[in-house]
Design a protein around this motif. Structure first.
Motif, mmCIF file in Angstrom:
data_model
loop_
_atom_site.group_PDB
_atom_site.id
_atom_site.type_symbol
_atom_site.label_atom_id
_atom_site.label_comp_id
_atom_site.label_asym_id
_atom_site.label_seq_id
_atom_site.Cartn_x
_atom_site.Cartn_y
_atom_site.Cartn_z
ATOM 1 N N ARG A 18 0.829 -1.202 0.000
ATOM 2 C CA ARG A 18 0.000 0.000 0.000
ATOM 3 C C ARG A 18 0.865 1.254 0.000
ATOM 4 O O ARG A 18 0.602 2.208 -0.725
ATOM 5 N N GLU A 19 1.915 1.252 0.808
ATOM 6 C CA GLU A 19 2.768 2.437 0.929
ATOM 7 C C GLU A 19 3.602 2.689 -0.329
ATOM 8 O O GLU A 19 3.780 3.830 -0.749
ATOM 9 N N LEU A 20 4.085 1.625 -0.951
ATOM 10 C CA LEU A 20 4.957 1.775 -2.115
ATOM 11 C C LEU A 20 4.190 1.793 -3.430
ATOM 12 O O LEU A 20 4.760 2.091 -4.474
ATOM 13 N N GLY A 21 2.938 1.441 -3.396
ATOM 14 C CA GLY A 21 2.123 1.489 -4.602
ATOM 15 C C GLY A 21 2.394 0.358 -5.572
ATOM 16 O O GLY A 21 2.360 0.566 -6.792
ATOM 17 N N CYS A 22 2.694 -0.823 -5.069
ATOM 18 C CA CYS A 22 2.884 -1.983 -5.939
ATOM 19 C C CYS A 22 2.136 -3.171 -5.336
ATOM 20 O O CYS A 22 1.615 -3.098 -4.234
ATOM 21 N N SER A 23 2.110 -4.269 -6.060
ATOM 22 C CA SER A 23 1.324 -5.414 -5.612
ATOM 23 C C SER A 23 2.041 -6.186 -4.516
ATOM 24 O O SER A 23 3.260 -6.078 -4.337
ATOM 25 N N ARG A 24 1.262 -7.012 -3.797
ATOM 26 C CA ARG A 24 1.843 -7.834 -2.737
ATOM 27 C C ARG A 24 2.785 -8.877 -3.313
ATOM 28 O O ARG A 24 3.796 -9.209 -2.699
ATOM 29 N N ASN A 25 2.467 -9.366 -4.515
ATOM 30 C CA ASN A 25 3.351 -10.346 -5.156
ATOM 31 C C ASN A 25 4.714 -9.737 -5.476
ATOM 32 O O ASN A 25 5.738 -10.408 -5.369
ATOM 33 N N THR A 26 4.721 -8.474 -5.849
ATOM 34 C CA THR A 26 5.988 -7.786 -6.133
ATOM 35 C C THR A 26 6.814 -7.681 -4.859
ATOM 36 O O THR A 26 8.028 -7.918 -4.874
ATOM 37 N N ILE A 27 6.174 -7.334 -3.769
ATOM 38 C CA ILE A 27 6.881 -7.231 -2.481
ATOM 39 C C ILE A 27 7.467 -8.587 -2.112
ATOM 40 O O ILE A 27 8.638 -8.677 -1.722
ATOM 41 N N ARG A 28 6.683 -9.644 -2.234
ATOM 42 C CA ARG A 28 7.169 -10.988 -1.907
ATOM 43 C C ARG A 28 8.355 -11.379 -2.786
ATOM 44 O O ARG A 28 9.323 -11.970 -2.307
ATOM 45 N N ARG A 29 8.273 -11.054 -4.082
ATOM 46 C CA ARG A 29 9.354 -11.411 -5.006
ATOM 47 C C ARG A 29 10.655 -10.723 -4.601
ATOM 48 O O ARG A 29 11.723 -11.347 -4.563
ATOM 49 N N TYR A 30 10.589 -9.431 -4.263
ATOM 50 C CA TYR A 30 11.802 -8.714 -3.881
ATOM 51 C C TYR A 30 12.341 -9.170 -2.536
ATOM 52 O O TYR A 30 13.547 -9.108 -2.289
ATOM 53 N N LEU A 31 11.481 -9.650 -1.657
ATOM 54 C CA LEU A 31 11.968 -10.163 -0.381
ATOM 55 C C LEU A 31 12.657 -11.512 -0.554
ATOM 56 O O LEU A 31 13.591 -11.832 0.170
ATOM 57 N N ARG A 32 12.218 -12.300 -1.525
ATOM 58 C CA ARG A 32 12.826 -13.609 -1.772
ATOM 59 C C ARG A 32 14.141 -13.503 -2.539
ATOM 60 O O ARG A 32 15.068 -14.267 -2.284
ATOM 61 N N GLU A 33 14.212 -12.596 -3.489
ATOM 62 C CA GLU A 33 15.394 -12.488 -4.348
ATOM 63 C C GLU A 33 16.539 -11.806 -3.614
ATOM 64 O O GLU A 33 16.373 -10.753 -3.035
ATOM 65 N N THR A 34 17.705 -12.413 -3.682
ATOM 66 C CA THR A 34 18.883 -11.759 -3.094
ATOM 67 C C THR A 34 19.577 -10.889 -4.126
ATOM 68 O O THR A 34 20.249 -9.931 -3.789
ATOM 69 N N ALA A 35 19.429 -11.223 -5.412
ATOM 70 C CA ALA A 35 20.086 -10.448 -6.464
ATOM 71 C C ALA A 35 19.397 -9.108 -6.685
ATOM 72 O O ALA A 35 19.988 -8.206 -7.266
ATOM 73 N N ALA A 36 18.170 -8.943 -6.233
ATOM 74 C CA ALA A 36 17.445 -7.699 -6.456
ATOM 75 C C ALA A 36 18.040 -6.547 -5.660
ATOM 76 O O ALA A 36 17.889 -5.400 -6.030
ATOM 77 N N GLU A 37 18.749 -6.845 -4.580
ATOM 78 C CA GLU A 37 19.282 -5.773 -3.754
ATOM 79 C C GLU A 37 20.674 -5.320 -4.178
ATOM 80 O O GLU A 37 21.183 -4.341 -3.660
ATOM 81 N N GLN A 38 21.291 -6.029 -5.120
ATOM 82 C CA GLN A 38 22.641 -5.689 -5.529
ATOM 83 C C GLN A 38 22.603 -4.869 -6.812
ATOM 84 O O GLN A 38 21.896 -5.203 -7.748
#
Length: 73
Positions: A18-38
Motif C-alpha cells: 500500500r505504501e509503495l504502490g505496488c502489488s503484494r506479489n511484487t513485495i514478496r518477489r523482492y523479499l525472496r530475491e537476493t540479487a534484487a538488492e545488488q
C-alpha cells in the motif's frame, strides 16, 4: 531498498504494498530475491569534454599553485 527497510521496521507485506504502490506479489518477489538488492557497476559514459581532457589537464598542471576558473579553460 525501501522494501528491506520497511521489513526491518516490522511492516507487513500488505502495508508495504500500500505504501509503495505496488502489488503484494511484487513485495514478496523482492523479499525472496537476493540479487534484487545488488546494484551492478555502471559503464563509463562518454562526455563532451573527453576529446579535450588531455589539454585541460595540461593547463591545470601548468597553473598548479593557482586556480583556473572553468570559463577561462
Amino acid at each position: 531498498m525501501e522494501i528491506k527497510v520497511l521489513m526491518r521496521h516490522g511492516a507487513g507485506i500488505r502495508e508495504m504494498a500500500r505504501e509503495l504502490g505496488c502489488s503484494r506479489n511484487t513485495i514478496r518477489r523482492y523479499l525472496r530475491e537476493t540479487a534484487a538488492e545488488q546494484y551492478s557497476p555502471r559503464t563509463a559514459r562518454p562526455t563532451k569534454l573527453d576529446p579535450y581532457k588531455g589539454y585541460l589537464l595540461e593547463r591545470i598542471e601548468a597553473a598548479r599553485p593557482h586556480w583556473i576558473p572553468g570559463v577561462v579553460l
